[in-house]
Design a protein around this motif. Structure first.
Motif, short mmCIF file in Angstrom:
data_model
loop_
_atom_site.label_atom_id
_atom_site.label_comp_id
_atom_site.label_asym_id
_atom_site.label_seq_id
_atom_site.Cartn_x
_atom_site.Cartn_y
_atom_site.Cartn_z
N THR A 1 7.98 -3.32 4.15
CA THR A 1 8.86 -3.77 5.23
C THR A 1 8.57 -3.04 6.53
O THR A 1 9.17 -3.36 7.55
N ALA A 2 7.68 -2.06 6.54
CA ALA A 2 7.34 -1.30 7.74
C ALA A 2 5.91 -1.63 8.17
O ALA A 2 5.21 -2.42 7.52
N VAL A 3 5.50 -1.03 9.25
CA VAL A 3 4.12 -1.18 9.70
C VAL A 3 3.21 -0.44 8.72
O VAL A 3 3.50 0.68 8.33
N PHE A 4 2.12 -1.09 8.31
CA PHE A 4 1.23 -0.49 7.32
C PHE A 4 0.54 0.74 7.87
O PHE A 4 0.02 0.74 8.96
N GLY A 5 0.53 1.77 7.07
CA GLY A 5 -0.18 3.00 7.39
C GLY A 5 -1.23 3.22 6.31
O GLY A 5 -1.89 2.29 5.86
N ALA B 1 15.03 -2.75 -2.75
CA ALA B 1 14.04 -3.68 -2.20
C ALA B 1 14.71 -4.91 -1.60
O ALA B 1 14.31 -5.39 -0.53
N VAL B 2 15.73 -5.43 -2.25
CA VAL B 2 16.42 -6.62 -1.72
C VAL B 2 17.17 -6.26 -0.44
O VAL B 2 17.21 -7.04 0.51
N LEU B 3 17.76 -5.06 -0.38
CA LEU B 3 18.44 -4.64 0.84
C LEU B 3 17.46 -4.44 1.99
O LEU B 3 17.84 -4.58 3.16
N LEU B 4 16.19 -4.13 1.67
CA LEU B 4 15.17 -4.00 2.71
C LEU B 4 14.70 -5.37 3.21
O LEU B 4 14.00 -5.45 4.20
N GLY B 5 15.06 -6.43 2.49
CA GLY B 5 14.68 -7.77 2.92
C GLY B 5 13.59 -8.42 2.09
O GLY B 5 13.13 -9.51 2.42
N LEU B 6 13.16 -7.79 1.02
CA LEU B 6 12.14 -8.39 0.16
C LEU B 6 12.78 -9.44 -0.75
O LEU B 6 13.97 -9.35 -1.07
#
Length: 93
Positions: free
Chosen positions: A74-78, A43-48
């Motif tokens: 971290t992506a567009v919500f689906g 999660a931290v590597l994803l930028g959270l």
């Protein structure tokens, strides 16, 4: 009575049971600990922020759903709800 389970004077009555049960819980503790550390690093590597995986581990029961939620945040919500329901169907047996 083995020395490890002998209660100390004034100790709570559950202490001997906890001392006897702890060695049996170490394998599952190791699994949860490693999964939590892995999810936190992911999660931290994803930028959270660092507190987000901690909050997710308290709020989400399914460990695999934490990885899905971290990548979805971290992506567009689906259709987040559909993915979480499918992942949590494992626990409906």
């Amino acid at each position: 009575m083995p020395r490890a389970t002998r209660p100390r004077p004034g100790a709570h009555p559950a202490v001997p049971a906890l001392v006897a049960a702890f060695p049996l819980t170490v394998p599952i503790l190791a699994g949860f600990l490693l999964t939590g550390i892995t999810c936190g690093i992911f999660a931290v590597l994803l930028g959270l922020p660092w507190w987000m995986p901690t909050l997710m581990s308290v709020a989400i029961f399914a460990g695999s759903a934490e990885f899905i939620v971290a990548s979805m945040l971290t992506a567009v919500f689906g259709s987040t709800a559909v993915y979480l329901v499918l992942v949590n169907l494992v626990f409906v047996s």
